[in-house]
Motif scaffolding. Structure first.
Motif, PDB file in Angstrom:
ATOM      1  N   ASN A  89       0.835  -1.214   0.000  1.00 36.40           N
ATOM      2  CA  ASN A  89       0.000   0.000   0.000  1.00 36.40           C
ATOM      3  C   ASN A  89       0.863   1.255   0.000  1.00 36.40           C
ATOM      4  O   ASN A  89       0.554   2.227  -0.684  1.00 36.40           O
ATOM      5  N   GLU A  90       1.923   1.212   0.788  1.00 37.25           N
ATOM      6  CA  GLU A  90       2.826   2.369   0.844  1.00 37.25           C
ATOM      7  C   GLU A  90       3.475   2.617  -0.516  1.00 37.25           C
ATOM      8  O   GLU A  90       3.565   3.759  -0.973  1.00 37.25           O
ATOM      9  N   ARG A  91       3.917   1.539  -1.189  1.00 40.25           N
ATOM     10  CA  ARG A  91       4.510   1.688  -2.530  1.00 40.25           C
ATOM     11  C   ARG A  91       3.474   2.220  -3.517  1.00 40.25           C
ATOM     12  O   ARG A  91       3.768   3.084  -4.336  1.00 40.25           O
ATOM     13  N   ARG A  92       2.252   1.697  -3.416  1.00 37.96           N
ATOM     14  CA  ARG A  92       1.183   2.146  -4.312  1.00 37.96           C
ATOM     15  C   ARG A  92       0.927   3.639  -4.127  1.00 37.96           C
ATOM     16  O   ARG A  92       0.811   4.392  -5.095  1.00 37.96           O
ATOM     17  N   GLN A  93       0.844   4.078  -2.859  1.00 39.83           N
ATOM     18  CA  GLN A  93       0.621   5.495  -2.588  1.00 39.83           C
ATOM     19  C   GLN A  93       1.787   6.336  -3.081  1.00 39.83           C
ATOM     20  O   GLN A  93       1.594   7.412  -3.655  1.00 39.83           O
ATOM     21  N   SER A  94       2.995   5.839  -2.872  1.00 40.27           N
ATOM     22  CA  SER A  94       4.175   6.565  -3.339  1.00 40.27           C
ATOM     23  C   SER A  94       4.174   6.659  -4.853  1.00 40.27           C
ATOM     24  O   SER A  94       4.472   7.719  -5.418  1.00 40.27           O
ATOM     25  N   ASP A  95       3.819   5.562  -5.537  1.00 45.39           N
ATOM     26  CA  ASP A  95       3.760   5.569  -6.997  1.00 45.39           C
ATOM     27  C   ASP A  95       2.698   6.547  -7.492  1.00 45.39           C
ATOM     28  O   ASP A  95       2.908   7.278  -8.468  1.00 45.39           O
ATOM     29  N   GLU A  96       1.542   6.566  -6.798  1.00 47.82           N
ATOM     30  CA  GLU A  96       0.485   7.494  -7.188  1.00 47.82           C
ATOM     31  C   GLU A  96       0.938   8.937  -7.017  1.00 47.82           C
ATOM     32  O   GLU A  96       0.679   9.783  -7.889  1.00 47.82           O
ATOM     33  N   MET A  97       1.631   9.219  -5.907  1.00 49.39           N
ATOM     34  CA  MET A  97       2.110  10.584  -5.678  1.00 49.39           C
ATOM     35  C   MET A  97       3.127  10.965  -6.749  1.00 49.39           C
ATOM     36  O   MET A  97       3.094  12.082  -7.274  1.00 49.39           O
ATOM     37  N   THR A  98       4.005  10.047  -7.101  1.00 49.08           N
ATOM     38  CA  THR A  98       5.001  10.316  -8.139  1.00 49.08           C
ATOM     39  C   THR A  98       4.318  10.526  -9.473  1.00 49.08           C
ATOM     40  O   THR A  98       4.650  11.475 -10.215  1.00 49.08           O
ATOM     41  N   THR A  99       3.345   9.690  -9.797  1.00 47.60           N
ATOM     42  CA  THR A  99       2.618   9.822 -11.066  1.00 47.60           C
ATOM     43  C   THR A  99       1.866  11.137 -11.106  1.00 47.60           C
ATOM     44  O   THR A  99       1.889  11.847 -12.130  1.00 47.60           O
ATOM     45  N   ASN A 100       1.221  11.504 -10.013  1.00 48.90           N
ATOM     46  CA  ASN A 100       0.486  12.776  -9.959  1.00 48.90           C
ATOM     47  C   ASN A 100       1.438  13.958 -10.098  1.00 48.90           C
ATOM     48  O   ASN A 100       1.125  14.938 -10.796  1.00 48.90           O
ATOM     49  N   ALA A 101       2.596  13.858  -9.437  1.00 51.66           N
ATOM     50  CA  ALA A 101       3.569  14.954  -9.526  1.00 51.66           C
ATOM     51  C   ALA A 101       4.072  15.087 -10.959  1.00 51.66           C
ATOM     52  O   ALA A 101       4.207  16.195 -11.483  1.00 51.66           O
ATOM     53  N   GLN A 102       4.345  13.961 -11.617  1.00 53.58           N
ATOM     54  CA  GLN A 102       4.802  14.006 -13.015  1.00 53.58           C
ATOM     55  C   GLN A 102       3.702  14.547 -13.916  1.00 53.58           C
ATOM     56  O   GLN A 102       3.972  15.315 -14.850  1.00 53.58           O
ATOM     57  N   ALA A 103       2.485  14.153 -13.626  1.00 50.85           N
ATOM     58  CA  ALA A 103       1.362  14.633 -14.443  1.00 50.85           C
ATOM     59  C   ALA A 103       1.205  16.140 -14.291  1.00 50.85           C
ATOM     60  O   ALA A 103       0.959  16.855 -15.272  1.00 50.85           O
ATOM     61  N   ARG A 104       1.383  16.654 -13.074  1.00 52.11           N
ATOM     62  CA  ARG A 104       1.289  18.106 -12.862  1.00 52.11           C
ATOM     63  C   ARG A 104       2.409  18.820 -13.593  1.00 52.11           C
ATOM     64  O   ARG A 104       2.197  19.843 -14.223  1.00 52.11           O
ATOM     65  N   ARG A 105       3.634  18.238 -13.498  1.00 54.89           N
ATOM     66  CA  ARG A 105       4.755  18.865 -14.204  1.00 54.89           C
ATOM     67  C   ARG A 105       4.529  18.830 -15.713  1.00 54.89           C
ATOM     68  O   ARG A 105       4.774  19.794 -16.395  1.00 54.89           O
ATOM     69  N   THR A 106       4.065  17.704 -16.191  1.00 62.25           N
ATOM     70  CA  THR A 106       3.812  17.568 -17.614  1.00 62.25           C
ATOM     71  C   THR A 106       2.663  18.478 -18.015  1.00 62.25           C
ATOM     72  O   THR A 106       2.721  19.139 -19.056  1.00 62.25           O
ATOM     73  N   GLY A 107       1.662  18.588 -17.185  1.00 60.39           N
ATOM     74  CA  GLY A 107       0.520  19.481 -17.466  1.00 60.39           C
ATOM     75  C   GLY A 107       0.946  20.929 -17.463  1.00 60.39           C
ATOM     76  O   GLY A 107       0.491  21.732 -18.277  1.00 60.39           O
ATOM     77  N   GLN A 108       1.857  21.335 -16.586  1.00 61.86           N
ATOM     78  CA  GLN A 108       2.351  22.705 -16.547  1.00 61.86           C
ATOM     79  C   GLN A 108       3.165  22.995 -17.808  1.00 61.86           C
ATOM     80  O   GLN A 108       3.115  24.088 -18.350  1.00 61.86           O
ATOM     81  N   GLY A 109       3.906  21.999 -18.287  1.00 61.42           N
ATOM     82  CA  GLY A 109       4.703  22.176 -19.487  1.00 61.42           C
ATOM     83  C   GLY A 109       3.804  22.423 -20.683  1.00 61.42           C
ATOM     84  O   GLY A 109       4.114  23.230 -21.547  1.00 61.42           O
TER      85      GLY A 109
END
Length: 155
Positions: free
Chosen positions: A129-149
């Motif tokens: 669960n911790e890895r899943r949450q960490s992966d989701e946070m990383t994916t969301n952060a990348q999506a925000r960065r990609t969305g800002q770009g």
């Protein structure tokens, strides 16, 4: 601390049964040692008495005294036979006690192994669960960065 589970209760009961079996085994072993000591004492006493009879036979003994010695040696032999039987029976009780203690120990070990496996499985799930949450946070952060770009490029 969480409330005890049924498995915790089983472990405690198994531990108590194992400890009780251990105490009973210790008592049986003590009894065995006492019976063995009594048998040794009887054997030693018989040897001493037979030695005295031998000395008297060399120096001369009246028939009544010889008869008394023979009667007493006969009763000692009977006592020794009963003591042998008691030692053998006690040995069987010790063996049964050892087997009972081992069964109780195996039962306790089974329960503790089950508890350990459950705890390990719980830990694996928590890590997953911790890895899943960490992966989701990383994916969301990348999506925000990609969305800002895309917004910066689109402006």
């Amino acid at each position: 601390m969480s409330s005890p589970t049924p498995l915790d209760t089983l472990i405690e009961l198994a531990r108590e049964a194992r400890d009780k079996a251990g105490q009973m085994l210790a008592n049986e072993r003590r009894n065995q040692a006492q019976l063995a000591t009594q048998l040794q004492t009887l054997n030693r006493y018989r040897l001493e008495y037979a030695g005295r009879l031998q000395q008297l036979l060399h120096t001369g003994i009246d028939p009544a005294t010889l008869h008394n010695y023979q009667q007493f040696l006969g009763s000692l032999d009977a006592s020794i036979a009963r003591a042998h039987q008691a030692v053998n029976q006690q040995h069987q009780r010790v063996t049964a006690g050892q087997q009972h203690w081992q069964q109780q120990q195996q039962r306790l070990s089974s329960y503790t192994t089950l508890t350990r496996r459950r705890a390990d499985e719980h830990e694996r799930r928590a890590q997953r669960n911790e890895r899943r949450q960490s992966d989701e946070m990383t994916t969301n952060a990348q999506a925000r960065r990609t969305g800002q770009g895309f917004t910066e490029q689109g402006s």
